[in-house]
Design an enzyme around this catalytic site. Structure first.
Site, mmCIF file in Angstrom:
data_model
loop_
_atom_site.group_PDB
_atom_site.id
_atom_site.type_symbol
_atom_site.label_atom_id
_atom_site.label_comp_id
_atom_site.label_asym_id
_atom_site.label_seq_id
_atom_site.Cartn_x
_atom_site.Cartn_y
_atom_site.Cartn_z
ATOM 1 N N GLY A 286 0.784 -1.226 0.000
ATOM 2 C CA GLY A 286 0.000 0.000 0.000
ATOM 3 C C GLY A 286 0.814 1.273 0.000
ATOM 4 O O GLY A 286 1.854 1.367 0.662
ATOM 5 N N GLU A 287 0.332 2.250 -0.767
ATOM 6 C CA GLU A 287 0.874 3.613 -0.730
ATOM 7 C C GLU A 287 -0.317 4.533 -0.466
ATOM 8 O O GLU A 287 -1.233 4.621 -1.282
ATOM 9 C CB GLU A 287 1.570 3.951 -2.053
ATOM 10 C CG GLU A 287 2.529 5.124 -1.944
ATOM 11 C CD GLU A 287 1.863 6.472 -2.154
ATOM 12 O OE1 GLU A 287 1.455 7.085 -1.135
ATOM 13 O OE2 GLU A 287 1.741 6.912 -3.298
#
EC number: 1.2.1.88
Length: 516
Positions: A286-287
């Site tokens: 995830g970003e």
């Protein structure tokens, strides 16, 4: 194999390049309003229900209508990806890498066409669009080489033991759900998708709802490059109807997400729960955004700092997770930096990005437009509105680049991600306090420091807690292979896209040991 070199940006001061882009824009405009299908197992599937992609520069213009998947079709896409994985995972790494090289070559030849789609569907200027397309090419070229290197060097990392033959292999995980953002609808979407694919996984691609046409066009590129049916499923649809289903499905092996903190945390939570029939722990890559700061020391090149702050804050109307939304300036130079940033900001032009004279364009949609003005209202009460704060002219989602000064470190505008053309100024009594303020958020993505004092730069190297820290330059503009990108804390899993370790997240190590 040719050594990887980042794709050069197009020089639009050359008249022929500007003319070629103008011609591509004209061609793309003739394709607006078309209807696009789902792609499941290589088959085109048209649905009665569609979602419309709107040109944010001209809100009455429909870029395209995209078929909208339901829960049954989401199940079919996962099943198709799972079945295809059985064969795709056995395709030699070299063959998978060649697919990416071929796709990169196609993108390179069609660069102006994709630039045009980015300008119309995402509201990017020609420079921002060209950088997006170049980054997509870079991801393809870089990840193909990384996977080749990983496959060739894995076993060499082992210690030799007499009497045994030991082998180490990077093997794929399985079916991945890829949920990319709208702000880099080609580059990040292409990078997330092909990183999983070149590692031997299959993908269900759920494109951003505001930029699905660009994603569809890219899947066509992969097909043209020779991607077998079923390796990538194209599955637009609402998060409420298919999002949770895809994330929680027992056949989903990993989720790759770039987007807001709120949505990312929900996906992270759902992915951590096991579903009936699930036999693995899902991975989450995830970003989740940032609240990025540029710190200006009393010993700094103030003109360079001001230029970098304005470019980082207002290019693409601040719609980058790396955008500078906080300028933290030493009190000795605060007024001078604020004055120069205001002058530079007031000289910026906002409007339709197909007009090459405009510096920046619209924000992406009505929800963003409304939310950003709410932040401006809040910030104006917390601090002093210096410039901007109003709608810019035109029938798009245009907002004047806005500066709000004299904010306290704990102000809403200093803490929450706005994702728009809004820059907060905060005064620090010392350099050390400036670093403390910079770290005083739940994010940790990018940051920059302007100082001519080496001791102070080294202090920031140690104490400024972000994944991508820049000295005496802007905090945006990471280049694949040069600036591996990803952040700390609530900015995500520090996946470092475009870096040497990124593909590890889509593989698992298998050891085979034989007694001789």
């Amino acid at each position: 194999m040719i050594t990887y070199v980042p794709e050069p940006f197009t020089d639009f001061t050359i008249e022929a390049n500007s003319e070629a882009l103008a011609a591509a824009i004209s061609q793309v405009q003739q394709q607006l309003g078309q209807v696009y299908p789902l792609i499941i197992g290589g088959s085109r599937v048209m649905t009665e229900e569609t979602q419309s992609s709107i040109n944010p520069s001209s809100t009455s213009e429909v870029v395209g209508r995209v078929s909208k998947a339901n829960a049954e079709q989401a199940d079919q896409a996962i099943a198709s990806a799972s079945e295809t994985f059985k064969s795709w995972s056995k395709v030699p790494v070299a063959h998978r890498a060649r697919l990416l090289f071929k796709a990169a070559a196609i993108l390179r030849r069609r660069k102006h066409e994709f630039n045009a789609w980015l300008m119309i569907e995402a509201g990017k200027t020609r420079g921002e669009a060209d950088a997006d397309t170049a980054e997509a090419i870079d991801f393809l070229e870089y990840y193909a080489r990384q996977m080749l290197e990983m496959s060739e060097t894995a076993a060499k990392k082992l210690i030799v033991r007499r009497g045994e033959d030991n082998d180490l292999q990077y093997i794929p995980l399985g079916v991945g759900v890829v949920i990319p953002p709208w702000n880099f609808p080609l580059a990040i979407m292409a990078g997330m998708t092909t990183a999983a694919v070149v590692a031997g996984n299959t993908v269900v691609l759920k494109p951003a709802s505001t930029t699905p046409v660009i994603a569809y066009k890219f899947v066509e590129v992969l097909e043209q490059a020779g991607m077998p049916a079923g390796v990538v499923q194209f599955l637009p649809g609402s998060g409420a109807e298919i999002g949770d289903l895809l994330v929680t499905h027992p056949l989903t092996r990993f989720i790759s997400f770039t987007g807001s903190r709120e949505v990312g945390l929900r996906i992270f939570e759902l992915s951590a729960k096991t579903s009936p029939g699930q036999i693995w722990l899902k991975r989450f890559v995830g970003e989740l955004g940032g609240k990025d700061a540029i710190v200006v020391d009393s010993e700094a090149d103030l003109e360079a700092a001001a230029q970098a702050i304005v470019a980082s804050a207002f290019s693409f109307s601040g719609q980058k997770c790396s955008a500078c939304s906080r300028a933290i300036v030493h009190e000795a130079v605060y007024d001078a930096v604020l004055k120069r940033c205001t002058e530079l900001t007031e000289a910026l032009t906002v409007g339709n990005t197909v007009d090459f004279n405009n510096y920046t364009g619209p924000v992406i949609d009505s929800n963003a437009y409304r939310k950003i003005f709410e932040y401006i209202e809040t910030g104006s009460k917390e601090g002093r509105l210096v410039t901007g704060g109003e709608k810019a002219e035109g029938d798009g989602y245009y907002i004047q680049p806005t500066i709000i000064a004299d904010l306290k470190p704990d102000a809403v505008l200093m803490q929450e991600e706005v994702f728009g053309p809004v820059l907060g100024f905060c005064k620090a009594s010392s350099y050390e306090e400036a670093l403390e303020i910079a770290n005083n958020t739940e994010y940790g993505l990018t940051g920059a420091v302007f100082s001519t004092n080496r001791v102070k730069l080294e202090l920031a190297r140690e104490q400024f807690h972000v994944g991508n820290l820049y000295f005496n330059r802007k905090c945006t503009g990471a280049i694949v292979g040069v600036h591996p990108f990803g952040g700390f804390n609530m900015s995500g899993t520090d996946s470092k896209a475009g870096g040497p370790d990124y593909l590890l997240q889509f593989t698992q190590l298998k050891l085979i040991s034989e007694q001789l």
